[in-house]
Design a protein around this motif. Sequence first.
Motif: not given
Length: 541
Positions: A266-268, A270-289
């Motif tokens: 999943i990381f890979q 969304k990394w391929n999609e680029g930019g904020f897709h990695f931050a927002n569309e991979t997992f829902n807790d990268l900003a909270t956990n």
Amino acid sequence: MTTPTDYDAIVIGAGFSGLALLHHLREIGLSTLVVDGADGIGGTWWINNYPGVRTDSEFSYYSFSFSKEVRDEWTWTQRYPNGKEVLAYLNFVADRLDLRKDIRLNTRVESAAYDEDDNVWRVTTADGSTLTSKYLISGMGVLSQPVWPDIPGIESFAGEKYHAARWPREGADLAGKRVGIIGLGASGIQIVPTIAPEVGELVVFQRQPNFIVETTNETVSPEQMQHVRQTYDEIYARAAAHPFGVDMVHAEHGAQEVSAEERERIFQSKWNEGGFHFANETFNDLATNHDSSELASEFIRSKIREIVSDPATAELLSPRDYSFNGKRIPTGHGYYATFNRENVKLVDVKTQPITAITPRGVQVGDTEYELDVLIFATGFDAMTGTLTFIDITGRGGVTLREKWEKEGLRSNLGISVNGFPNFFMSLGPQTPYSNLIVPIQLGAQWLQAALNWAQENGVERIEATPESEDWWAEEVVRAGNSTVMASEGTKAKAWFLGLNIPGKALEFQVYMGGGQVYQEFCRQAAESGYQTFLADQQVNA
Ligand code: NAP
């Protein structure tokens, strides 16, 4: 009796906020003047014309939705439009909506004071004239007050010296020169790959590395543009419903809820999609956990090692002192790969700080780096900087600066401040951490409705109640503390906590609870008859 004024409303700043406000206030019949110290419209996009400047958000959701004419007639050409294109868009908006006649450029506001007896704002401009209005609105921008670092000898440098946010309009000739850059946030990381091919030598002075989400910048096809035009209402609605104001899919799982292989996949992708897709569309807790944010950090470190050939340089570029989301994440355009160029050198100024700037260059320990040009991309006094740089004086002669120094950041929803009747802020402190186009437009529409309501109900003053300020301050802290931005941002000295400015109090400068939650609070305030904005009167509308 109402005291006559030059205008019903004066808006300071002719950027995205100023244009949206002018259009919306005109619609309810308010005579409105926008003033700006610059000699062109565009606000942050006028001022930031450094090499490589472009949006970190994609074209499809980086524009206003309120004008069908603009939507139908404007054409974006790049997935991440560059500064020139965004400026062209804003000029197009100004022309298409016939805004220019109510915009006065080269008019810098030096101070503004509320006259309690007359219920009028008196605005003093740099040429000494005074303009009066009933409503005063700041559209001065959130990252518009640049900061220069406090490095001894900075004035002595004999070469050319530029701040990213004060780049000369005519550009700077860097060809073949020895160029140094200090500052590697979203601004610096756009400058580095853009200038590296043309300069003779580029010395990059890095204190803390950043987690950069690399991307690609495709040309927008006519079919894509047409599709965006046809579906813009849905695109905009999705962006408005997203915590960070972007048109992105909400991830369903936390990073620790899937297997290591699935996580990597999943990381890979969304990394391929680029930019904020990695931050927002991979997992829902990268900003909270914290652990999830660390998993994202480790993935990006692995990408840095993959891209950068020299292992020592790759390690130096990898943040170790804080994890993903500890700083505002920049979108990269070949940033990491730039360090594979022979003419680019990365200098670690964390373990060995810069001791001085000399007439010849930059002194780090025993080494003096000789330079022809020195670039500072050292950031801004964010959120409050423009509002406290000039005197905005409310009731009892108290300025916003004095109020916030004494009481801490106080506002109702970042829109209105107790003691400052009929003064409003577009993107004031304590508004959402977001793609800003969304809160700018929705904020202008909220204010339009509020002032329309005030006019219809004979309400002379709109002003946050002290109780609403207490409530909002608590909510801002509660929301901020439930994210990793609190702990990681403290370690990273992030601007969203005020920590990039020596002496500035540690406070959440923005609302981390999500744009959609914030908008719901704004809706509730309106539905309740603006009670929390009526500090000195009761209205039974
Ligand atoms: P910033 O993120 O605050 O970065 C400032 C940089 O200057 C940091 O790397 C900082 O290092 C460095 N610095 C400051 N003083 C220093 C010193 N004495 N020695 C060495 N390094 C020093 O500023 P920014 O890059 O201008 O970006 C600010 C915000 O503007 C962004 O977060 C973003 O919200 C917005 N922005 C957006 C875009 C876009 O959307 N395209 C582009 C540009 C900016 P430390 O990290 O070690 O403190």
